[in-house]
Scaffold this motif. Structure first.
Motif, PDB file in Angstrom:
ATOM      1  N   ILE A  62     -15.785   6.580 -10.631  1.00  0.00           N
ATOM      2  CA  ILE A  62     -13.821   6.461  -9.990  1.00  0.00           C
ATOM      3  C   ILE A  62     -13.600   4.991  -8.930  1.00  0.00           C
ATOM      4  O   ILE A  62     -12.820   4.978  -9.378  1.00  0.00           O
ATOM      5  CB  ILE A  62     -14.101   7.779  -8.837  1.00  0.00           C
ATOM      6  N   LEU A  63     -14.668   4.995  -8.257  1.00  0.00           N
ATOM      7  CA  LEU A  63     -14.295   3.516  -7.932  1.00  0.00           C
ATOM      8  C   LEU A  63     -13.642   2.439  -8.445  1.00  0.00           C
ATOM      9  O   LEU A  63     -12.745   1.238  -8.283  1.00  0.00           O
ATOM     10  CB  LEU A  63     -15.132   2.882  -6.688  1.00  0.00           C
ATOM     11  N   ARG A  64     -14.619   2.133  -9.411  1.00  0.00           N
ATOM     12  CA  ARG A  64     -14.399   0.776 -10.679  1.00  0.00           C
ATOM     13  C   ARG A  64     -12.846   1.494 -10.417  1.00  0.00           C
ATOM     14  O   ARG A  64     -11.750   0.328 -10.513  1.00  0.00           O
ATOM     15  CB  ARG A  64     -15.129   1.360 -11.610  1.00  0.00           C
ATOM     16  N   ASN A  65     -12.199   2.758 -11.190  1.00  0.00           N
ATOM     17  CA  ASN A  65     -11.025   3.005 -11.609  1.00  0.00           C
ATOM     18  C   ASN A  65      -9.594   2.899 -10.646  1.00  0.00           C
ATOM     19  O   ASN A  65      -8.630   2.248 -10.962  1.00  0.00           O
ATOM     20  CB  ASN A  65     -10.996   4.083 -12.320  1.00  0.00           C
ATOM     21  N   PHE A  66      -9.992   3.328  -9.096  1.00  0.00           N
ATOM     22  CA  PHE A  66      -9.131   2.951  -7.592  1.00  0.00           C
ATOM     23  C   PHE A  66      -8.971   1.490  -8.378  1.00  0.00           C
ATOM     24  O   PHE A  66      -7.743   1.134  -8.083  1.00  0.00           O
ATOM     25  CB  PHE A  66     -10.152   3.466  -6.689  1.00  0.00           C
ATOM     26  N   VAL A  67     -10.133   0.306  -7.952  1.00  0.00           N
ATOM     27  CA  VAL A  67      -9.995  -1.071  -7.292  1.00  0.00           C
ATOM     28  C   VAL A  67      -8.718  -1.180  -8.604  1.00  0.00           C
ATOM     29  O   VAL A  67      -8.446  -2.276  -8.670  1.00  0.00           O
ATOM     30  CB  VAL A  67     -11.394  -1.876  -7.606  1.00  0.00           C
ATOM     31  N   LYS A  68      -9.589  -1.076 -10.114  1.00  0.00           N
ATOM     32  CA  LYS A  68      -8.993  -2.338 -11.096  1.00  0.00           C
ATOM     33  C   LYS A  68      -7.196  -1.031 -11.348  1.00  0.00           C
ATOM     34  O   LYS A  68      -6.216  -1.887 -10.840  1.00  0.00           O
ATOM     35  CB  LYS A  68      -9.039  -1.037 -12.005  1.00  0.00           C
ATOM     36  N   ARG A  69      -6.735  -0.101 -10.180  1.00  0.00           N
ATOM     37  CA  ARG A  69      -5.545   0.455 -10.413  1.00  0.00           C
ATOM     38  C   ARG A  69      -4.662  -1.133  -9.421  1.00  0.00           C
ATOM     39  O   ARG A  69      -3.816  -0.645  -9.469  1.00  0.00           O
ATOM     40  CB  ARG A  69      -5.641   1.991  -9.667  1.00  0.00           C
ATOM     41  N   ARG A  70      -5.658  -0.962  -8.261  1.00  0.00           N
ATOM     42  CA  ARG A  70      -4.446  -1.551  -6.890  1.00  0.00           C
ATOM     43  C   ARG A  70      -4.702  -2.818  -6.647  1.00  0.00           C
ATOM     44  O   ARG A  70      -4.217  -3.306  -6.533  1.00  0.00           O
ATOM     45  CB  ARG A  70      -6.081  -1.809  -6.046  1.00  0.00           C
ATOM     46  N   ILE A  71      -5.328  -3.839  -7.755  1.00  0.00           N
ATOM     47  CA  ILE A  71      -5.846  -4.766  -8.532  1.00  0.00           C
ATOM     48  C   ILE A  71      -4.291  -4.962  -8.965  1.00  0.00           C
ATOM     49  O   ILE A  71      -3.354  -6.627  -9.497  1.00  0.00           O
ATOM     50  CB  ILE A  71      -6.473  -5.987  -8.496  1.00  0.00           C
ATOM     51  N   GLN A  72      -4.110  -4.520  -9.337  1.00  0.00           N
ATOM     52  CA  GLN A  72      -2.806  -4.086  -9.937  1.00  0.00           C
ATOM     53  C   GLN A  72      -1.050  -3.708  -9.493  1.00  0.00           C
ATOM     54  O   GLN A  72      -0.427  -4.151 -10.063  1.00  0.00           O
ATOM     55  CB  GLN A  72      -2.571  -2.883 -11.424  1.00  0.00           C
ATOM     56  N   HIS A  73      -1.216  -3.500  -8.284  1.00  0.00           N
ATOM     57  CA  HIS A  73      -0.609  -3.327  -7.195  1.00  0.00           C
ATOM     58  C   HIS A  73       0.073  -2.619  -7.224  1.00  0.00           C
ATOM     59  O   HIS A  73       1.057  -2.271  -6.817  1.00  0.00           O
ATOM     60  CB  HIS A  73       0.556  -5.220  -7.197  1.00  0.00           C
ATOM     61  N   GLU A  74      -0.704  -1.223  -7.531  1.00  0.00           N
ATOM     62  CA  GLU A  74      -0.099   0.096  -8.014  1.00  0.00           C
ATOM     63  C   GLU A  74      -0.393   0.339  -6.133  1.00  0.00           C
ATOM     64  O   GLU A  74      -1.354   0.442  -6.049  1.00  0.00           O
ATOM     65  CB  GLU A  74      -1.600   0.676  -8.137  1.00  0.00           C
ATOM     66  N   PRO A  75       0.134   1.067  -5.488  1.00  0.00           N
ATOM     67  CA  PRO A  75      -0.071   0.977  -3.843  1.00  0.00           C
ATOM     68  C   PRO A  75      -0.985   1.656  -3.817  1.00  0.00           C
ATOM     69  O   PRO A  75      -1.504   2.785  -4.671  1.00  0.00           O
ATOM     70  CB  PRO A  75       1.249   2.143  -3.581  1.00  0.00           C
ATOM     71  N   LEU A  76      -2.104   2.192  -2.584  1.00  0.00           N
ATOM     72  CA  LEU A  76      -2.851   2.670  -2.508  1.00  0.00           C
ATOM     73  C   LEU A  76      -2.761   4.049  -1.622  1.00  0.00           C
ATOM     74  O   LEU A  76      -3.729   4.810  -2.829  1.00  0.00           O
ATOM     75  CB  LEU A  76      -3.825   2.100  -0.743  1.00  0.00           C
ATOM     76  N   GLN A  77      -2.072   4.548  -1.152  1.00  0.00           N
ATOM     77  CA  GLN A  77      -0.940   6.127  -1.693  1.00  0.00           C
ATOM     78  C   GLN A  77      -1.185   6.875  -2.556  1.00  0.00           C
ATOM     79  O   GLN A  77      -2.038   7.887  -2.731  1.00  0.00           O
ATOM     80  CB  GLN A  77      -0.726   6.002  -0.915  1.00  0.00           C
ATOM     81  N   TYR A  78      -0.923   6.334  -3.269  1.00  0.00           N
ATOM     82  CA  TYR A  78      -1.029   6.958  -5.189  1.00  0.00           C
ATOM     83  C   TYR A  78      -2.162   7.016  -5.867  1.00  0.00           C
ATOM     84  O   TYR A  78      -2.319   7.810  -6.196  1.00  0.00           O
ATOM     85  CB  TYR A  78      -0.211   6.011  -6.034  1.00  0.00           C
ATOM     86  N   ILE A  79      -2.528   6.199  -5.523  1.00  0.00           N
ATOM     87  CA  ILE A  79      -4.094   6.057  -6.198  1.00  0.00           C
ATOM     88  C   ILE A  79      -5.147   6.858  -5.472  1.00  0.00           C
ATOM     89  O   ILE A  79      -5.511   7.755  -6.006  1.00  0.00           O
ATOM     90  CB  ILE A  79      -4.416   4.164  -6.108  1.00  0.00           C
ATOM     91  N   LEU A  80      -4.688   7.216  -4.345  1.00  0.00           N
ATOM     92  CA  LEU A  80      -5.915   8.104  -3.230  1.00  0.00           C
ATOM     93  C   LEU A  80      -4.864   9.245  -3.458  1.00  0.00           C
ATOM     94  O   LEU A  80      -5.890  10.546  -3.594  1.00  0.00           O
ATOM     95  CB  LEU A  80      -5.881   7.796  -1.874  1.00  0.00           C
TER      96      LEU A  80
END
Ligand code: GLN
Length: 291
Positions: A62-80
């Motif tokens: 799950i963490l790997r997936n979160f990190v991948k999304r975040r470095i593409q600049h998806e906002p943290l709030q959407y990821i969480l």
């Protein structure tokens, strides 16, 4: 984290911080900490109390997936899938604007003014409710409030209802799907004490220049596809029919809009126009009373 040996909380924090830094993600340490809190369902302090604890395989995936999304600049709030607004927990997804701290100023101001009212019921209309942040916090913090919430988007309204329920104010809010720009008559039989809105106020020209993070948020929540003033014009025009005498219209606005909107208020028979600055000293909130 490509290295399988990194699985302890403290090592993941260090790794995440430097990886986000390298990828130019603002507040790199906070980002990785909040991801870990979400996955482990704990508070930030617990990360440091249990710093030696390893994540299991599933959690690491799950963490790997979160990190991948975040470095593409998806906002943290959407990821969480969640954020906080005035201390209230709210679910968010890509159908709604992420609530901003500046909008808390708008709500705090309405709460303060309403303390001076001895009305039996304070009726408030929230136009463009999004996640429900404004409506829910007003319902929560003004005891005798009744909120009417409108939004153009059905998915958004469903999320707002879910958030209202989770914060125990569902019975104080009436949700209604409505396109304010296409409305001449409101479907409510109520005269309002307050009309509040944080409408899409970015002009289409400015929208094109926004940072990549903002492009994840619904375009209809950010721009009016015009000069940025469409909603202010429309709301001030039709509010007269549904606002009590001395009732207040309050908006969140963009950095360069105060002067023009102030004139719109005056042209529409509003008085006592006030502008409030945000934490960056930008004119952010404007309000006026109906004569
Ligand atoms: N009312 C919501 C907020 O203030 C949504 C506003 C919008 O979508 N423009 O965040």
């Amino acid at each position: 984290m490509g290295n399988e040996k990194i699985n302890k909380i403290i090592d993941l924090i260090k790794w995440g911080e430097s990886f986000f830094k390298e990828k130019n993600i603002p507040e790199p340490r906070l980002n990785i900490e909040l991801m870990l809190c979400n996955i482990l369902n704990c508070k930030r302090i617990n990360l440091y109390l249990d710093y030696d604890k390893p994540l299991n395989k599933e959690e690491l995936t799950i963490l790997r997936n979160f990190v991948k999304r975040r470095i593409q600049h998806e906002p943290l709030q959407y990821i969480l899938g969640e954020t906080e607004f005035l201390g209230l927990k709210l679910k968010v997804n890509s159908s709604v604007l992420i609530p901003r701290p500046e909008t808390e100023l708008l709500v705090e101001e309405i709460i303060n003014i309403s303390k001076k009212y001895n009305e039996h019921e304070i009726n408030i209309l929230d136009i463009g409710t999004g996640s429900g942040n404004i409506a829910i916090s007003l319902a929560k913090f003004i005891n005798n409030s009744k909120i009417y919430s409108i939004d153009i988007n059905e998915d958004t309204l469903n999320l707002a209802k879910e958030n209202a329920e989770a914060n125990f104010v569902l019975d104080k809010i009436i949700f209604q799907k409505l396109d304010i720009l296409q409305t001449e008559e409101f479907p409510f039989n109520t005269k309002f004490d307050f009309i509040v809105s944080n409408p899409p106020y970015i002009s289409i020209d400015e929208y094109k220049l926004l940072e990549p993070e903002l492009k994840y948020e619904p375009i209809t929540a950010l721009t009016d596809f015009n000069d940025g003033f469409s909603f202010f014009r429309k709301i001030l025009d039709i509010s007269k029919k549904i606002l009590k005498k001395d009732g207040i219209v309050a908006f969140e606005i963009s950095y360069n809009q105060a002067e023009i909107i102030k004139n719109m208020f005056l042209e529409n028979d509003y008085y006592d126009i006030r502008v409030i600055k945000d934490y960056s000293n930008i004119e952010r909130i404007i309000m006026g009373k109906l004569k």
